[in-house]
Design a protein around this motif. Sequence first.
Motif, PDB file in Angstrom:
ATOM      1  N   MET A   1       0.435   5.799   4.503  1.00 36.87           N
ATOM      2  CA  MET A   1      -0.225   5.312   3.083  1.00 36.87           C
ATOM      3  C   MET A   1      -1.063   6.473   2.799  1.00 36.87           C
ATOM      4  O   MET A   1      -2.043   7.245   3.517  1.00 36.87           O
ATOM      5  N   ASP A   2      -1.403   6.654   1.493  1.00 38.18           N
ATOM      6  CA  ASP A   2      -2.441   7.467   0.954  1.00 38.18           C
ATOM      7  C   ASP A   2      -3.905   6.923   1.261  1.00 38.18           C
ATOM      8  O   ASP A   2      -4.095   5.703   1.624  1.00 38.18           O
ATOM      9  N   THR A   3      -4.897   7.918   1.174  1.00 40.93           N
ATOM     10  CA  THR A   3      -6.157   7.291   1.293  1.00 40.93           C
ATOM     11  C   THR A   3      -6.629   6.149   0.611  1.00 40.93           C
ATOM     12  O   THR A   3      -7.156   5.131   1.027  1.00 40.93           O
ATOM     13  N   GLY A   4      -6.427   6.124  -0.884  1.00 41.06           N
ATOM     14  CA  GLY A   4      -6.745   5.041  -1.742  1.00 41.06           C
ATOM     15  C   GLY A   4      -6.333   3.846  -1.306  1.00 41.06           C
ATOM     16  O   GLY A   4      -6.809   2.801  -1.351  1.00 41.06           O
ATOM     17  N   THR A   5      -5.154   3.671  -0.997  1.00 42.34           N
ATOM     18  CA  THR A   5      -4.360   2.673  -0.594  1.00 42.34           C
ATOM     19  C   THR A   5      -4.910   1.969   0.821  1.00 42.34           C
ATOM     20  O   THR A   5      -5.239   0.788   1.019  1.00 42.34           O
ATOM     21  N   HIS A   6      -5.337   2.891   1.607  1.00 39.29           N
ATOM     22  CA  HIS A   6      -6.039   2.364   3.049  1.00 39.29           C
ATOM     23  C   HIS A   6      -7.317   1.969   2.514  1.00 39.29           C
ATOM     24  O   HIS A   6      -7.907   0.943   3.177  1.00 39.29           O
ATOM     25  N   VAL A   7      -7.956   2.238   1.407  1.00 40.10           N
ATOM     26  CA  VAL A   7      -9.424   1.956   1.314  1.00 40.10           C
ATOM     27  C   VAL A   7      -9.129   0.264   0.625  1.00 40.10           C
ATOM     28  O   VAL A   7      -9.873  -0.550   1.321  1.00 40.10           O
ATOM     29  N   VAL A   8      -8.093   0.295  -0.173  1.00 40.06           N
ATOM     30  CA  VAL A   8      -8.025  -1.116  -0.801  1.00 40.06           C
ATOM     31  C   VAL A   8      -7.561  -1.946   0.233  1.00 40.06           C
ATOM     32  O   VAL A   8      -7.921  -3.318   0.006  1.00 40.06           O
ATOM     33  N   MET A   9      -6.846  -1.567   1.142  1.00 41.09           N
ATOM     34  CA  MET A   9      -6.250  -2.361   2.289  1.00 41.09           C
ATOM     35  C   MET A   9      -7.470  -2.878   3.032  1.00 41.09           C
ATOM     36  O   MET A   9      -7.832  -4.080   3.459  1.00 41.09           O
ATOM     37  N   GLY A  10      -8.439  -2.082   3.204  1.00 42.39           N
ATOM     38  CA  GLY A  10      -9.667  -2.313   4.090  1.00 42.39           C
ATOM     39  C   GLY A  10     -10.633  -3.213   3.362  1.00 42.39           C
ATOM     40  O   GLY A  10     -11.093  -4.151   4.047  1.00 42.39           O
TER      41      GLY A  10
END
Length: 326
Positions: A1-10
């Motif tokens: 996934m893209d960085t933004g999606t990984h951030v919101v998943m975190g």
Amino acid sequence: MDTGTHVVMGLALGGLATLDPVVASSPATVTSVMIATLVGSQAPDIDTVLKLRNNAVYIRNHRGITHSIPAVLLWPLGIVAVIYPFFPDANLLHLWIWTFVAVFLHVFVDIFNAYGTQALRPFSSKWVALGIINTFDPYIFGIHVVGIVIWAFGGHPGYTFLAIYIILIGYYIYRYLTQKAVLRAVKKLIPDATEIIIAPTMKFHQWRIAVMNPNQFFVGRANNNKVRILDQFKRVPVPETPVLKAAKKDKNLSAFLSFSPVYRWEIDDYEDFYEVRFIDLRYRSNGHYPFVAVVQLDRDLNILSSYTGWIFSEEKLRKKLDILPS
């Protein structure tokens, strides 16, 4: 996934962790877990810095060893070792558990992209790419943002993200079934297909398609399970000529070939040099195939210049290569 999606998943995992009674009972554990899940959701993508060196190194290594089985086990230990000294009152075991979940989830969701990961290393260097979810999926990103907004306005983060992840499990199953429907449609259209690659796009009902049969390449799109072939190319094996043998020694072309499963090739013979071009057929965009590898060699088959990566105009490619054909 893209960085933004990984951030919101975190962030979502940090909220989900509040359902863990051990985490919820300790302010130090809550805070440390929030930090750890955010860091853990990003850690495997540290290899993105390789792009600063060159595209060849990036293509060969991105989502490779940093997404492997040993890495998934080691990332949480390293992250916890850094965070725990700042929160000595935190529960060490549960801090590690939630950090591990964050790292594991990062690698797990990347498997569903068309790019994939080498998640089975060291047992296999094969790229695992299910091609079900686009690298950036607006629905997945959007529902996480909705959850974060609910949290910000006082909603319980644990129950909010529990509900969201139940919805997302259903979404992944639906995407899987949709891809299978497209696969059946492709097989019906091209019954002698030997390899079929179906990749998602940001549009919910649209899929990219690249197909091989014994004699041809087919490139197309599927919309609402209806398949349309846009391009066809004769499948010509790469010959073992001196020019191609020399070109394959180039690091950029070698990286391209290690990554791309479906491509065609061209050789242009100019007055002073040869130009070898390999074109990935998976990423057709507005009639153009932007992911390429190009090698230029002099008459003695010495490599003059090369490039691999995304190119959307011939002019930009010439600037990258720094040599203009006469």
